[in-house]
Scaffold this active site. Structure first.
Site, PDB file in Angstrom:
ATOM      1  N   GLU A 329      64.507  92.107  15.450  1.00  0.00           N
ATOM      2  CA  GLU A 329      65.849  92.024  14.862  1.00  0.00           C
ATOM      3  C   GLU A 329      66.645  90.833  15.380  1.00  0.00           C
ATOM      4  O   GLU A 329      67.718  90.535  14.873  1.00  0.00           O
ATOM      5  CB  GLU A 329      66.644  93.298  15.187  1.00  0.00           C
ATOM      6  CG  GLU A 329      66.123  94.561  14.514  1.00  0.00           C
ATOM      7  CD  GLU A 329      65.041  95.277  15.334  1.00  0.00           C
ATOM      8  OE1 GLU A 329      64.372  94.606  16.150  1.00  0.00           O
ATOM      9  OE2 GLU A 329      64.869  96.488  15.144  1.00  0.00           O
ATOM     10  N   LYS A 438      65.434 110.856  32.501  1.00  0.00           N
ATOM     11  CA  LYS A 438      66.709 111.469  32.862  1.00  0.00           C
ATOM     12  C   LYS A 438      66.434 112.617  33.815  1.00  0.00           C
ATOM     13  O   LYS A 438      66.011 113.679  33.408  1.00  0.00           O
ATOM     14  CB  LYS A 438      67.449 111.935  31.608  1.00  0.00           C
ATOM     15  CG  LYS A 438      67.916 110.751  30.780  1.00  0.00           C
ATOM     16  CD  LYS A 438      68.005 111.061  29.312  1.00  0.00           C
ATOM     17  CE  LYS A 438      68.070 109.753  28.530  1.00  0.00           C
ATOM     18  NZ  LYS A 438      67.087 109.619  27.482  1.00  0.00           N
TER      19      LYS A 438
HETATM   20  P1  AMP Z   1      59.637  93.797  19.066  1.00  0.00           P
HETATM   21  O1  AMP Z   1      60.666  93.973  18.027  1.00  0.00           O
HETATM   22  O2  AMP Z   1      58.326  94.390  18.706  1.00  0.00           O
HETATM   23  O3  AMP Z   1      59.537  92.378  19.512  1.00  0.00           O
HETATM   24  O4  AMP Z   1      60.108  94.645  20.342  1.00  0.00           O
HETATM   25  C1  AMP Z   1      61.342  94.425  20.952  1.00  0.00           C
HETATM   26  C2  AMP Z   1      61.447  95.211  22.218  1.00  0.00           C
HETATM   27  O5  AMP Z   1      60.535  94.722  23.197  1.00  0.00           O
HETATM   28  C3  AMP Z   1      62.791  95.081  22.890  1.00  0.00           C
HETATM   29  O6  AMP Z   1      63.740  95.949  22.330  1.00  0.00           O
HETATM   30  C4  AMP Z   1      62.469  95.435  24.324  1.00  0.00           C
HETATM   31  O7  AMP Z   1      62.424  96.836  24.508  1.00  0.00           O
HETATM   32  C5  AMP Z   1      61.088  94.883  24.487  1.00  0.00           C
HETATM   33  N1  AMP Z   1      61.158  93.569  25.146  1.00  0.00           N
HETATM   34  C6  AMP Z   1      61.111  92.353  24.594  1.00  0.00           C
HETATM   35  N2  AMP Z   1      61.165  91.386  25.527  1.00  0.00           N
HETATM   36  C7  AMP Z   1      61.244  92.021  26.723  1.00  0.00           C
HETATM   37  C8  AMP Z   1      61.323  91.589  28.078  1.00  0.00           C
HETATM   38  N3  AMP Z   1      61.292  90.316  28.415  1.00  0.00           N
HETATM   39  N4  AMP Z   1      61.417  92.542  29.020  1.00  0.00           N
HETATM   40  C9  AMP Z   1      61.430  93.849  28.722  1.00  0.00           C
HETATM   41  N5  AMP Z   1      61.340  94.319  27.469  1.00  0.00           N
HETATM   42  C10 AMP Z   1      61.247  93.417  26.475  1.00  0.00           C
END
Ligand code: AMP
Length: 546
Positions: A329, A438
């Site tokens: 997004e 939690k």
């Molecule tokens: P996507 O839309 O498949 O790229 O997933 C996005 C999600 O990946 C985010 O909302 C995070 O939860 C996780 N995410 C992306 N980059 C990171 C990062 N550097 N560290 C931790 N979580 C991440």
């Protein structure tokens, strides 16, 4: 009030194509084929072919806004689709080849994809869902050099390109017109579609190449390992074309040795991918020292949290790791963990603490963290849901009216990530809201525990999930994969956690597993682990499972 005297100029991807043709025609684009040979051509040929694709699509009756799906690995033909489809006013829709076939069909139908461009090596995958997804025409890229089987009505992509020879006429595109779309990986509920505009992708590219972000320039050789079906390979193909960098695509060969060979052979200076890839690379470098020289190689990492331990291991080999955060997004770049000049003289440990965070928001991305009682302070302690807004952040999902809850009334996108922001502005993602543990009214960050476990020399990977607990509501459970040949005891691992965290953080259950299940984009599939271990608290199961 006086008026600005500046021109109004549309921000569109076709500008990148024209610029590449004019200035970078001799720069190379290299792609690894399924048989591991290297396909190479120059930007001159690339632009010619992308425009031919646009012309062919026009002849095929593509109308502005029509969706053209791709089902491809990372290579030159996918790059042609990245530019050729939007150049004709179409919307390039990258399908994720790692999803279950039924889900791919659902996504293609939901997006109403008209045409499909597919690698010949992926035709067996198409066969598993084509009855459920109706594409008007299917163009097959002959990566293997074998004749394309046209008996099922498929067409050879090369013939299709030829049909566009000389017929490309630039169409007028507005910057807010759609250019590409991508669906979220859908770990919960139905996958949701995000439609990127030309303007969003152009602005994203301009910021992505900044030194304080991916630091991409014309002098770089860029190898995006992150799939081109995962948030447009983080926008790198667009940004790299904008600056005219040499581009190197790994095709289907994503194992550490193949990647390291490719980096060496092509002189790669910048690469990008999820932590699992870099973990494999760290292991390969340690197992076969003096085989590859990665000194100075810049590695962008995102998609999941990069454990500090893995970052240190890679940097001790000469790599430079840049941790960034983003989502489908958010196009995806939201924040990058460069070290601000005012922090550069801090101790090495402090600097690593910041580098392992998700960084500070890039220009034009506003961030805040909110709780039920309002905006949370930036104190590095208080956790809240991360909310963002900006010119490349989705303001809605495609054709999904009931997804409005993802957006606040005052115009922010609710990421579903639970984070803290410290006084310096560095975001630290603590969990997905659904993964947060939690326990007794307090929140435990699974990511913090995972990172500490992965700091142990015997641990290859660790995932921490919530399991139901009659007294505390939820308690953490750690599933740990040991490195081949390494050993560690539950007591040893628990002791490490006790050194770092309050007592109530430390999981009662630490179990050894063969592997952590992963999603199609390389994230831990925590739902599966929760399901597998949900009854462990009430059972006689020993804490450490063989
Ligand atoms: P996507 O839309 O498949 O790229 O997933 C996005 C999600 O990946 C985010 O909302 C995070 O939860 C996780 N995410 C992306 N980059 C990171 C990062 N550097 N560290 C931790 N979580 C991440």
């Amino acid at each position: 009030m006086i008026q600005s005297t500046m021109m109004s100029y549309e921000l569109t991807l076709t500008h990148f194509l024209d610029r590449a043709e004019r200035y970078f025609r001799n720069t190379e684009i290299v792609s690894r084929m399924p048989d591991k040979t290297l396909h190479r051509y120059t930007y001159q040929i690339f632009v010619k072919r992308a425009k031919q694709l646009a012309g062919a699509l026009a002849k095929a009756g593509l109308k502005p806004g029509d969706r053209v799906a791709t089902l491809m690995w990372n290579h030159y033909a996918h790059l042609e689709a990245y530019f050729g489809i939007p150049a004709q006013g179409g919307v390039m829709h990258t399908l994720n080849l790692r999803l279950p076939p039924k889900e791919i069909a659902y996504i293609a139908n939901h997006a109403q994809d008209r045409f499909l461009i597919i690698d010949d090596v992926l035709l067996p995958l198409l066969k598993t869902f084509e009855a459920d997804a109706k594409f008007e025409r299917v163009f097959v890229v002959p990566l293997t050099g074998q004749p394309v089987d046209t008996s099922s009505g498929y067409e050879n992509y090369e013939n299709f390109l030829e049909s566009g020879y000389g017929s490309y006429t630039p169409v007028h595109i507005h910057e807010n017109d759609p250019a590409a779309m991508c669906y979220t990986s859908g770990t919960t509920g139905r996958p949701k579609g995000v439609v990127y505009s030309h303007r969003a992708l152009v602005l994203h590219s301009l910021v992505e190449v900044m030194q304080d972000a991916l630091n991409l320039s014309n002098r770089d050789t860029v190898c995006p390992v992150v799939p081109m079906f995962h948030v447009n390979s983080w926008g790198i193909p667009f940004a790299a074309t904008m600056v005219g960098a040499k581009q190197v695509y790994p095709g289907p060969h994503l194992d550490p040795e193949s990647l390291l060979d490719l980096y060496s052979a092509e002189g790669v200076t910048v690469t990008a991918g999820v932590p699992t890839i870099w973990l494999g690379i760290a292991q390969a470098l340690e197992k076969q020292p003096n085989t590859w020289n990665v000194s100075g190689l810049r590695m962008a990492v995102g998609g999941a949290a990069m454990p500090e331990g893995v970052m240190r291991r890679l940097e001790s080999q000469g790599c430079v790791v840049l941790h960034a955060w983003g989502m489908t997004e958010t196009s995806p770049l939201g924040s990058a963990a460069f070290i601000k000049r005012t922090l550069a003289d801090r101790s090495e440990d402090d600097v690593y603490t910041w580098k392992a965070k998700q960084g500070i928001a890039v220009p034009f991305v506003d961030v805040r963290i909110t709780r039920e009682d309002g905006e949370a302070p930036w104190d590095g302690q208080t956790m809240g849901e991360l909310e963002v807004r900006g010119p490349w952040i989705a303001g809605a999902y495609y054709d999904m009216p009931d997804a409005v809850t993802s957006f606040t009334e005052d115009g922010w996108f609710r990421t579903g990530d639970i984070a803290t922001i410290d006084e310096e502005g560095y975001i630290e993602i603590k969990d997905r809201s659904k993964d947060l543990i939690k326990s007794g009214g307090e929140w435990i960050s699974s990511v913090a525990l995972e990172n500490a476990l992965m700091g142990h020399e015997a641990v290859a990977e660790a995932a921490v999930v919530a399991i139901p607990d009659p007294k505390w509501q939820e308690r953490p459970l750690a599933a740990v994969v040991l490195k081949p040949g390494a050993s560690a005891t539950v007591e040893e691992l628990a002791a490490i956690l006790s050194d770092h965290f309050p007592k109530w953080y430390v999981p009662e259950h630490i179990v050894f597993v063969d592997e952590i299940p992963k999603t199609s984009t390389g994230k831990f599939m925590k739902a599966q682990l929760r399901e597998r271990f949900r009854d462990i608290a009430g059972s006689d199961q020993p804490a450490a499972m063989p």
